[in-house]
Scaffold this active site. Structure first.
Site, PDB file in Angstrom:
ATOM      1  N   ALA A   1       7.483  11.322  28.645  1.00 16.66           N
ATOM      2  CA  ALA A   1       6.087  11.030  28.284  1.00 16.66           C
ATOM      3  C   ALA A   1       5.729  11.610  26.921  1.00 16.66           C
ATOM      4  O   ALA A   1       4.764  12.366  26.765  1.00 16.66           O
ATOM      5  CB  ALA A   1       5.132  11.563  29.360  1.00 16.66           C
TER       6      ALA A   1
ATOM      7  N   LEU B   1       6.264  16.242  29.123  1.00 18.20           N
ATOM      8  CA  LEU B   1       6.982  16.755  30.299  1.00 18.20           C
ATOM      9  C   LEU B   1       8.205  17.579  29.877  1.00 18.20           C
ATOM     10  O   LEU B   1       9.326  17.328  30.294  1.00 18.20           O
ATOM     11  CB  LEU B   1       7.402  15.593  31.197  1.00 18.20           C
ATOM     12  CG  LEU B   1       6.248  14.797  31.805  1.00 18.20           C
ATOM     13  CD1 LEU B   1       6.752  13.532  32.489  1.00 18.20           C
ATOM     14  CD2 LEU B   1       5.472  15.657  32.796  1.00 18.20           C
TER      15      LEU B   1
ATOM     16  N   GLU C   1       9.243  21.845  28.295  1.00 14.33           N
ATOM     17  CA  GLU C   1       8.774  23.225  28.253  1.00 14.33           C
ATOM     18  C   GLU C   1       7.773  23.445  27.116  1.00 14.33           C
ATOM     19  O   GLU C   1       6.864  24.261  27.232  1.00 14.33           O
ATOM     20  CB  GLU C   1       9.971  24.179  28.086  1.00 14.33           C
ATOM     21  CG  GLU C   1      10.868  24.290  29.297  1.00 14.33           C
ATOM     22  CD  GLU C   1      11.568  22.979  29.638  1.00 14.33           C
ATOM     23  OE1 GLU C   1      12.109  22.316  28.721  1.00 14.33           O
ATOM     24  OE2 GLU C   1      11.545  22.601  30.819  1.00 14.33           O
TER      25      GLU C   1
ATOM     26  N   GLY D   1       7.207  13.823  25.247  1.00 10.49           N
ATOM     27  CA  GLY D   1       7.449  15.257  25.140  1.00 10.49           C
ATOM     28  C   GLY D   1       6.509  16.118  25.951  1.00 10.49           C
ATOM     29  O   GLY D   1       6.689  17.336  26.046  1.00 10.49           O
TER      30      GLY D   1
ATOM     31  N   GLY E   1      10.661   6.398  28.019  1.00 13.26           N
ATOM     32  CA  GLY E   1       9.572   7.372  28.055  1.00 13.26           C
ATOM     33  C   GLY E   1       9.587   8.331  29.220  1.00 13.26           C
ATOM     34  O   GLY E   1       8.510   8.715  29.696  1.00 13.26           O
ATOM     35  N   PRO E   2      10.758   8.772  29.717  1.00 10.67           N
ATOM     36  CA  PRO E   2      10.764   9.641  30.896  1.00 10.67           C
ATOM     37  C   PRO E   2      10.130  11.008  30.659  1.00 10.67           C
ATOM     38  O   PRO E   2       9.695  11.667  31.618  1.00 10.67           O
ATOM     39  CB  PRO E   2      12.256   9.780  31.234  1.00 10.67           C
ATOM     40  CG  PRO E   2      12.962   9.543  29.931  1.00 10.67           C
ATOM     41  CD  PRO E   2      12.135   8.501  29.231  1.00 10.67           C
TER      42      PRO E   2
ATOM     43  N   TYR F   1      12.832  -1.568  14.829  1.00 13.71           N
ATOM     44  CA  TYR F   1      12.830  -0.166  14.431  1.00 13.71           C
ATOM     45  C   TYR F   1      13.193  -0.017  12.950  1.00 13.71           C
ATOM     46  O   TYR F   1      14.271  -0.451  12.518  1.00 13.71           O
ATOM     47  CB  TYR F   1      13.815   0.644  15.276  1.00 13.71           C
ATOM     48  CG  TYR F   1      13.554   0.612  16.771  1.00 13.71           C
ATOM     49  CD1 TYR F   1      12.312   0.248  17.283  1.00 13.71           C
ATOM     50  CD2 TYR F   1      14.560   0.945  17.671  1.00 13.71           C
ATOM     51  CE1 TYR F   1      12.080   0.213  18.649  1.00 13.71           C
ATOM     52  CE2 TYR F   1      14.329   0.920  19.040  1.00 13.71           C
ATOM     53  CZ  TYR F   1      13.092   0.550  19.524  1.00 13.71           C
ATOM     54  OH  TYR F   1      12.869   0.519  20.882  1.00 13.71           O
TER      55      TYR F   1
END
Length: 302
Positions: free
Chosen positions: A201, A205, A207, A203, A198-199, A51
């Protein structure tokens, strides 16, 4: 915040961790996010030598220098920077791993790493040699445990057979359910934990994710993503928003010890942390999500 045991180790990690890849190189801003994460009960901090060409490790080192005892620190190795050339080359050799760890320790300003992970891997790698490197680093006290970051089932199976890994980091979300068919059952059988990256995805998933759903994602078309976003929004309860539902989806599997959503702002971090205060998904909610989403399958590296 709830803590889970990482595999068969004696590391107990916050169920929500901090993925540091998106922190950026504004040192003051990044350090403030790390400090807020620790203040909010997060103890799992995940970085990598890849990174920002090592700059991320340097910033994390400064951020945790006075709070090292509060942190389960993890970084990764295997991507080698060649002086004078752009980019990185893959190098899982024993010689490189044992040299690279010294550079990471220096940047992180610590004398040990809690979890050292192989940052990728192929079936053509010298796997026995790679494992030997990690085992020697454990014996030398430079690392406490090791794991791999991989989405390749064939590679994961080899490490489960041959090594003492305590974790596998893999992408896992409502939009990427590939681990469910084979990897998660295999990890459960061996007592190995998954670190789910990546829960959200990218962004989608969340609002505000409709704008990000205008491009394809894995085997979802943009139209399918928009429809699913609407359905998931309707499925959310009064006490849980879409992002919180998405963060809890991987945690519903008992083999997932920690999720590591990224945070590039204090606002994002606080939103992630708030998920720890809402109720887990019920079996009915889980079934509904699985009914309206795709049970993706691995098509390569099987």
């Amino acid at each position: 915040m709830r803590k889970n045991r990482l595999g068969q180790s004696d590391l107990y990690v916050s169920e929500i961790g901090l993925g540091c890849m998106s922190l950026g190189t504004d040192e003051a801003k990044a350090i403030s996010i790390v400090h807020e994460a620790l203040d909010q009960g997060i103890n799992f901090v995940d970085t990598a030598d890849l990174y920002d060409e090592g700059r991320n490790e340097e910033i994390i080192g400064k951020a945790i220098r006075q709070r090292r005892q509060d942190v389960i620190l993890t970084t990764k190795v295997g991507n080698r920077r060649i002086p004078g050339q752009e980019g990185w080359s893959w190098d899982p050799s024993k010689a490189y791993i044992k040299n690279a760890v010294k550079d990471s320790l220096k940047r992180l300003q610590t004398d040990y790493i809690d979890l050292y992970q192989l940052h990728g891997g192929t079936i053509e790698d010298p796997i026995d040699e790679t494992i030997e490197a990690f085992e020697e680093l454990k014996q030398e006290g430079l690392i406490r445990y090791y794991g791999i970051s991989s989405i390749r089932p064939n590679v994961i199976r080899e490490y489960l057979k041959k090594s003492n890994i305590v974790s596998v980091m893999s992408q896992y979300s409502i939009l990427d359910r590939r681990p469910e068919e084979e990897i998660l059952p295999l990890l459960a059988k061996h007592g190995i934990s998954m670190i789910a990256r990546g829960p959200l995805a990218g962004g989608i998933l969340s609002e505000r994710g409709r704008s990000k759903a205008e491009k394809n994602y894995l085997d979802y078309s943009s139209e399918e993503l928009l429809n699913l976003h609407d359905q998931l929004s309707q499925e959310t309860s009064d006490s849980r928003n879409l992002a919180q539902t998405a963060l809890h989806y991987p945690l519903a599997n008992p083999s997932v010890a920690v999720i590591i959503p990224g945070a590039s702002s204090l606002e994002q971090l606080k939103s992630n942390v708030m998920a720890a205060d809402v109720a887990p998904l019920t079996s009915e909610e889980l079934a509904d999500i699985q009914r309206i989403s795709k049970a993706n399958r691995y098509k390569l590296h099987v």
